[in-house]
Design an enzyme around this catalytic site. Structure first.
Site, PDB file in Angstrom:
ATOM      1  N   LYS A   1       0.842  -1.199   0.000  1.00 31.25           N
ATOM      2  CA  LYS A   1       0.000   0.000   0.000  1.00 31.25           C
ATOM      3  C   LYS A   1       0.878   1.250   0.000  1.00 31.25           C
ATOM      4  O   LYS A   1       0.611   2.220  -0.718  1.00 31.25           O
ATOM      5  CB  LYS A   1      -0.928  -0.008   1.224  1.00 31.25           C
ATOM      6  CG  LYS A   1      -2.027  -1.057   1.111  1.00 31.25           C
ATOM      7  CD  LYS A   1      -2.772  -1.279   2.417  1.00 31.25           C
ATOM      8  CE  LYS A   1      -3.741  -2.454   2.252  1.00 31.25           C
ATOM      9  NZ  LYS A   1      -4.441  -2.829   3.481  1.00 31.25           N
TER      10      LYS A   1
ATOM     11  N   GLN B   1      -4.505  -1.730   9.801  1.00 32.00           N
ATOM     12  CA  GLN B   1      -4.367  -3.031   9.141  1.00 32.00           C
ATOM     13  C   GLN B   1      -4.832  -4.165  10.053  1.00 32.00           C
ATOM     14  O   GLN B   1      -4.421  -4.242  11.212  1.00 32.00           O
ATOM     15  CB  GLN B   1      -2.889  -3.237   8.741  1.00 32.00           C
ATOM     16  CG  GLN B   1      -2.624  -4.519   7.994  1.00 32.00           C
ATOM     17  CD  GLN B   1      -3.281  -4.552   6.613  1.00 32.00           C
ATOM     18  OE1 GLN B   1      -3.265  -3.567   5.876  1.00 32.00           O
ATOM     19  NE2 GLN B   1      -3.886  -5.671   6.268  1.00 32.00           N
TER      20      GLN B   1
ATOM     21  N   ASP C   1     -11.225   2.679   3.972  1.00 31.31           N
ATOM     22  CA  ASP C   1     -11.567   1.252   3.842  1.00 31.31           C
ATOM     23  C   ASP C   1     -13.078   1.079   3.672  1.00 31.31           C
ATOM     24  O   ASP C   1     -13.539   0.030   3.243  1.00 31.31           O
ATOM     25  CB  ASP C   1     -11.148   0.493   5.119  1.00 31.31           C
ATOM     26  CG  ASP C   1      -9.848  -0.274   4.941  1.00 31.31           C
ATOM     27  OD1 ASP C   1      -9.462  -0.514   3.781  1.00 31.31           O
ATOM     28  OD2 ASP C   1      -9.245  -0.633   5.965  1.00 31.31           O
TER      29      ASP C   1
END
Ligand code: NAP
Length: 295
Positions: free
Chosen positions: A53, A97, A120
């Site tokens: 990412k 995460q 997200d």
């Protein structure tokens, strides 16, 4: 005739190019889009995902900051950090995460992130917006990426039967919600299947669009696919393969080679859905920066 392959790597590269141009436009106005990723503990797979990412952000000209916390981090310490990031106007996207250490409650983490920075798309506000058809929320990256694959492959989805296998909060449920909307590349009749579904094949065989997000190699065999269907395989499982130098390879949920002889369109694993997830994360982060800059 074998199914046409949906090239997720090429489509993701195109989206990254578009994001790059949007980043340049924002930068010209003095706004540098920034994604902050919080990584707790030392799970090797999470470290690999986060590094990917970070690399992707840099490639499109965004700023990226990975905050590494020890596995012993308390819920309170994490909440304080999220509050600080929520209040930091230089941070446009926040991602914690997963998986989290046991002492951290995932729901509390998701709810603490400012919905305007929840790139997200997991915050209940964004989940609600997706279900309500309010387009100013953030859509979770993998389902958003799959919708893009259908769009870029010129699939006219309206009126088609879309069957989603898997009902997780990150893929299955938002995927079904997305395809149900009265919107472009949606307007499907949607069925969701899960572990308790009886006679899975009786549903998948009716699918014009079959999206499978389970994580079980070989779950979907060729006889479970309607001839000519679009098959999008989200599953990623590493299996042993003595013919490879690494001794392993990645496979999806679909028995790919046999399914390819029946389907009309199909995603490979790897190189199908996977590359789209990070591309959509970049897109969501740019959107967050655009909106926060305009607010
Ligand atoms: P998950 O949370 O474990 O959900 C799996 C779903 O599959 C559950 O809803 C489960 O049903 C259902 N399921 C299990 N066995 C089944 C069966 N025999 N028949 C029908 N449904 C069954 O997994 P996830 O996070 O959604 O991820 C799914 C897969 O996609 C994994 O392989 C993951 O690695 C991959 N993935 C890929 C990407 C990408 O970027 N390409 C992103 C996310 C995930 P129940 O709810 O009844 O248990």
């Amino acid at each position: 005739m074998p199914a046409e392959l949906i090239d997720g790597t090429a489509i993701a590269a195109r989206i990254r190019g578009e994001v790059s141009a949007e980043v340049a436009t924002l930068k010209a106005t003095g706004v540098v889009p920034k994604l902050t990723v919080v990584l707790i503990g030392d799970d090797p797979a999470s470290a690999v995902y986060v590094a990917g990412k970070a690399r992707a952000c840099i490639e499109v000209g965004m700023e990226e900051d990975t905050i590494r916390l020890p596995a012993s981090t308390s819920q309170h310490e994490l909440m304080e950090l999220l509050d600080r990031l929520n209040g930091d106007s230089s941070v446009h996207g926040i991602l914690v995460q997963s998986p989290f250490p046991r002492q951290i409650e995932p729901g509390a983490v998701i709810r603490r992130i400012d919905p305007a920075k929840d790139v997200d798309g997991f915050h209940p506000v964004n989940v609600g917006k997706l279900f309500a058809g309010d387009r100013d929320g953030f859509v979770p990256c993998t389902p958003a990426g799959i919708q893009q694959l259908l769009r870029q492959s010129n699939v006219t989805t309206h009126g088609l039967h879309c069957v989603v296998v898997g009902r997780s909060n990150i893929v299955g449920k938002p995927m079904a919600a997305l395809m149900l909307q009265d919107a472009p590349t949606a307007n499907c009749t949607v069925t969701i299947c899960h572990r308790y579904t009886r006679d899975l094949g009786s549903f998948t065989r009716c699918a014009d669009i079959l999206i499978t997000a389970v994580g079980r190699p070989g779950l979907i065999t060729a006889d479970m696919i309607k001839p000519g269907a679009a098959v999008l395989d989200v599953g990623i499982t590493r299996i042993p393969d003595a013919t490879r130098k690494s001794g392993t390879r990645l496979v999806g949920d679909v028995d790919f080679e046999a399914a390819r002889q029946v389907a009309g369109l199909i995603t490979p694993v790897p190189g199908g859905v996977g590359p789209m997830t990070i591309a959509m994360l970049l897109r969501n982060t740019v959107r967050a920066a655009q909106r926060l800059a305009a607010a």
